[in-house]
Each structure stands twice: as C-alpha cells, then as structure tokens.
Design a protein around this motif. Structure first.
Motif, PDB file in Angstrom:
ATOM      1  N   LYS A  23       1.383   4.324  18.797  1.00 49.10           N
ATOM      2  CA  LYS A  23       0.558   4.278  17.605  1.00 49.10           C
ATOM      3  C   LYS A  23       1.438   4.350  16.360  1.00 49.10           C
ATOM      4  O   LYS A  23       2.523   4.915  16.375  1.00 49.10           O
ATOM      5  CB  LYS A  23      -0.498   5.389  17.581  1.00 49.10           C
ATOM      6  N   PHE A  24       0.930   3.746  15.275  1.00 42.54           N
ATOM      7  CA  PHE A  24       1.635   3.707  13.998  1.00 42.54           C
ATOM      8  C   PHE A  24       0.604   3.757  12.881  1.00 42.54           C
ATOM      9  O   PHE A  24      -0.523   3.294  13.048  1.00 42.54           O
ATOM     10  CB  PHE A  24       2.469   2.422  13.868  1.00 42.54           C
ATOM     11  N   PHE A  25       0.999   4.303  11.735  1.00 38.34           N
ATOM     12  CA  PHE A  25       0.106   4.283  10.587  1.00 38.34           C
ATOM     13  C   PHE A  25      -0.201   2.842  10.199  1.00 38.34           C
ATOM     14  O   PHE A  25       0.680   1.983  10.197  1.00 38.34           O
ATOM     15  CB  PHE A  25       0.729   5.021   9.399  1.00 38.34           C
ATOM     16  N   TYR A  26      -1.453   2.611   9.862  1.00 44.39           N
ATOM     17  CA  TYR A  26      -1.878   1.251   9.508  1.00 44.39           C
ATOM     18  C   TYR A  26      -1.140   0.749   8.279  1.00 44.39           C
ATOM     19  O   TYR A  26      -1.023   1.444   7.268  1.00 44.39           O
ATOM     20  CB  TYR A  26      -3.384   1.229   9.240  1.00 44.39           C
ATOM     21  N   ASN A  27      -0.627  -0.487   8.392  1.00 40.41           N
ATOM     22  CA  ASN A  27       0.018  -1.188   7.294  1.00 40.41           C
ATOM     23  C   ASN A  27      -0.466  -2.632   7.373  1.00 40.41           C
ATOM     24  O   ASN A  27      -0.318  -3.293   8.413  1.00 40.41           O
ATOM     25  CB  ASN A  27       1.537  -1.106   7.431  1.00 40.41           C
ATOM     26  N   GLU A  28      -1.050  -3.129   6.296  1.00 43.21           N
ATOM     27  CA  GLU A  28      -1.701  -4.437   6.334  1.00 43.21           C
ATOM     28  C   GLU A  28      -0.742  -5.560   6.726  1.00 43.21           C
ATOM     29  O   GLU A  28      -1.048  -6.392   7.591  1.00 43.21           O
ATOM     30  CB  GLU A  28      -2.335  -4.752   4.975  1.00 43.21           C
ATOM     31  N   ALA A  65      -9.360   0.179  13.003  1.00 44.77           N
ATOM     32  CA  ALA A  65      -8.582   0.465  11.800  1.00 44.77           C
ATOM     33  C   ALA A  65      -8.201  -0.827  11.083  1.00 44.77           C
ATOM     34  O   ALA A  65      -7.856  -0.819   9.890  1.00 44.77           O
ATOM     35  CB  ALA A  65      -7.324   1.256  12.147  1.00 44.77           C
ATOM     36  N   LEU A  66      -8.239  -1.949  11.786  1.00 44.99           N
ATOM     37  CA  LEU A  66      -7.952  -3.246  11.167  1.00 44.99           C
ATOM     38  C   LEU A  66      -9.005  -3.570  10.116  1.00 44.99           C
ATOM     39  O   LEU A  66     -10.170  -3.175  10.245  1.00 44.99           O
ATOM     40  CB  LEU A  66      -7.951  -4.344  12.230  1.00 44.99           C
ATOM     41  N   ASN A  67      -8.605  -4.317   9.078  1.00 52.94           N
ATOM     42  CA  ASN A  67      -9.606  -4.749   8.096  1.00 52.94           C
ATOM     43  C   ASN A  67     -10.459  -5.879   8.695  1.00 52.94           C
ATOM     44  O   ASN A  67     -10.194  -6.376   9.790  1.00 52.94           O
ATOM     45  CB  ASN A  67      -8.956  -5.145   6.768  1.00 52.94           C
ATOM     46  N   TYR A  68     -11.482  -6.275   7.968  1.00 53.86           N
ATOM     47  CA  TYR A  68     -12.451  -7.239   8.498  1.00 53.86           C
ATOM     48  C   TYR A  68     -11.792  -8.539   8.942  1.00 53.86           C
ATOM     49  O   TYR A  68     -12.060  -9.043  10.047  1.00 53.86           O
ATOM     50  CB  TYR A  68     -13.524  -7.532   7.441  1.00 53.86           C
TER      51      TYR A  68
END
Length: 381
Positions: A23-28, A65-68
């Motif tokens: 796992k990793f912090f979300y980064n776009e 956690a992903l954007n739309y």
C-alpha cells in the motif's frame, strides 16, 4: 483452467496501523502511471478478448481511493480483458466514506455485483486508534447507498483482539454488525505484522494486545452470535447466509488456480506460484516494459500441493474430501496422514464424517497447531 483473478490497487488515503499489504499514499500522477502499467500486465496475460472469469476480486489498498476517472479507466481495463457480464462474482473492496453516487453508479454499470466493506469495528474512538479515517456514521450512510443502487451482496470486515479491547467492546461491535442483517461477514483476529505502526509500538512496549484466553473468548462469542442469527460459519473466519459464501475466497481454500495482477500480488497458475514486484516505481517500469512484473516464480512440487490442499481445505467447515484428495493425488489421506489424523482425533481437534476430514469447533481455536501436523518430511514424486 484459470477462472479467477485478483487485481491489486495499492493506494490509500491513510495507512492503517495494522496493515501489512502492499500500500502507498494516494498520488494522482502515480495512480495514473500505475493503471497504465496494470493494463499492460493484464493484456499480456490474457489479451483483450473478454476472457471468461468465474470470479474477479479487486482489492487493496483501497480501490475506491481512486478518483472517478481513474476508477472508470480501471473498470474499462477489466471489462476489455474479462467477460464481466458472465462473471458470477465480481467484488470491489471499499472503505466507508469513500463512496458517492457517481462511483457506485459506475461500479454497477460495469458489472460489479459484490462489495467487500472495510468496517473493522463499530466504535469511533477505536477506529481512530487503529488509524482508520471513517467513522461509524459513514458505514450506515454508505449501506443506504448500496441499498438504493440494489447492491444486495455486501460483506463487511470485522477485527477483534485489538489493543485494549474488552469482551464487552467486541460484543457491541458484533451486535451492531449482526443487526444489519447482511449476507456475509469476514472476521479477523489482529496479527501484529512487521513494518506496521502497531509492530513498532509493540516492540517498544507501547501496545498491548488482549491475552490469548480473551481472544479465544472473543472468537467463541463470534461463532455463537453469528450462527445464532443464521450466519453459517463456512470457513474459520467467514460467515454467510446460505448461497452468499465468497466464491472468490473459496478459490483459494479449494487450492484452485488464479491470476494475481498488480504490485505485490500473488498468483497461482498451473505448476507455479508467482509474486509480483512490490515497490511501485519498479513495478510500473517492469510492467510497462515487458508486461510481466514478476519478482519470484516458484515451482509447486507435489509435496507442496498436498500440504497446501490440507492447510487450505481444513480452513473450511466442511473440511477436505477424501475422494477428491485421492482423485487429485492418487494417494489416500488416511495412509499419507495416518499418524496426525489419529493424534488430532484423540485430542478432539479433528473428526471424520463420511467422505470428509475436518477440524472440530474446539480445534479451530488451535488451527495453526492443527495445520502444522500436516507438514510432510518428504514424499516420492
């Protein structure tokens, strides 16, 4: 034949204190690169021909956690590779509070028919203590959304054996969970794993787990309350209404083949178990370059197949079929494991009934000790 696929999305808005998954912090930007790499890995393995899959499980991390737009790209990748319309069970993991109408509508449109919901505990203070972002109200809000969009196959995860947790505290969580009358519950006793926040605190003497006797009492309460409300224990840690058992997880426990896609994911293909590269930059680079980001590929020997058949099959309440074991390996269980079967039955930890050998309800409290008895010194191939 491979008819199951696990797809790993490693991004989270916050890292839970107990989690040791990739796992990793979300980064776009990193998520965009990852989805491109994942698309290449899946296409390399199965092409873009809508291959039949009986089960698909998208886990994490937290896929939602992903954007739309990223979520839609992921769903398009899956739909182009697999026949999602004829997939019996298509599961997405999700965290409370990370859903909205748009995302849920998107999942429904692309054929997702099951939600695995990371509730963990019904107590805001404990949720904060274990590093969760959501609060109890988010659970109820999202469940109303699921009902509105006709998601009737919902599973929730619960954890017990948490730091400073009492039996009364766990009873409250169980009562809250059961009154929801959901078709499936997955339960876990907290394990303190290396490279987690809890592990660091435990090493420093700043974290105190309940004693084993209390954990056993929690498990006993769990089983009695679940089964008393019509939720059948079909595996050591899983309970379901009849017909709602997790078909994907049964793939693992039946020791059947499955693809593993994404950073750090594990797969089991004929003759081999595979482990993917875990660090994101390396995974992305290798997947884009070759479509095969495999870190380790290990041949599964006959001995390993037999041991795994026992370890995994004995997790199920029904146990291991003696006839299926013989058909697969050409050896009777009773001959190969005469001594451990006798020993464990005398202790009251195992029993035989008809075609099955299984762990007793008492034996499930000592499952790891039971499983160790089925390690083989050697076997003729």
């Amino acid at each position: 034949m491979i008819t199951s696929a696990y797809i790993h999305i490693p991004f989270c808005q916050q890292i839970c204190h107990y989690c040791d998954f990739t796992k990793f912090f979300y980064n776009e930007d990193l998520a965009n690169q990852y989805l491109e790499a994942l698309d290449k890995e899946i296409e390399t393995a199965v092409g873009k021909k809508q291959t039949y899959m009986r089960t698909i499980f998208v886990g994490g991390g937290t896929p939602t956690a992903l954007n739309y737009h990223q979520l839609e790209k992921l769903l398009q990748t899956i739909a182009s590779a697999f026949d999602v319309n004829n997939c019996e069970e298509y599961t997405f993991e999700a965290n409370p509070g990370e859903f909205d109408e748009q995302k849920l509508t998107l999942l429904k449109r692309y054929g997702v028919n099951r939600i695995s919901f990371g509730v963990q505990v019904f107590d805001d203070q404990m949720l904060k203590k274990i590093g969760r972002l959501h609060r109890v109200q988010d659970v109820y809000d999202n469940l109303r959304l699921f009902e509105k969009h006709q998601f009737d196959n919902v599973s929730i995860d619960l954890i017990y054996g948490l730091p400073d947790q009492t039996l009364e505290h766990f009873q409250h969580t169980l009562d809250e969970a059961i009154q929801l009358d959901l078709p499936h519950y997955s339960t876990y006793c907290l394990q303190i794993e290396p490279k987690t926040v809890f592990y660091q605190r435990y090493q420093k003497g700043k974290l105190h787990k309940p004693v084993e006797e209390l954990e056993a009492d929690m498990y006993d309460m769990l089983v009695h309350k679940m089964e008393g409300n019509g939720n059948v224990q079909y595996e050591i840690s899983n309970f379901a209404r009849p017909g709602f058992e997790s078909k994907h997880n049964l793939t693992y426990w039946n020791n059947e083949y499955y693809y593993g896609f994404g950073a750090g994911s594990h797969g089991y293909v004929p003759g081999y178990r595979t482990v993917n590269i875990r660090p994101l930059p390396r995974y992305i680079e290798q997947a884009k370059e070759t479509g095969m980001p495999i870190l380790h590929k290990e041949e599964v020997t006959l001995q390993a197949q037999i041991e795994e058949q026992m370890f995994l099959g004995l997790r199920k309440k029904e146990g291991v079929s003696k006839s299926q074991f013989f058909n697969r390996f050409g050896r009777p269980i009773e001959t190969l494991y005469e001594q451990p079967l006798t020993y464990l039955q005398e202790k009251g930890w195992m029993e035989e009934e008809g075609d099955y050998v299984r762990v007793t309800s008492n034996g499930r409290l000592f499952a790891n000790s039971v499983f160790q008895e089925f390690l083989l010194e050697s076997i003729e191939e």
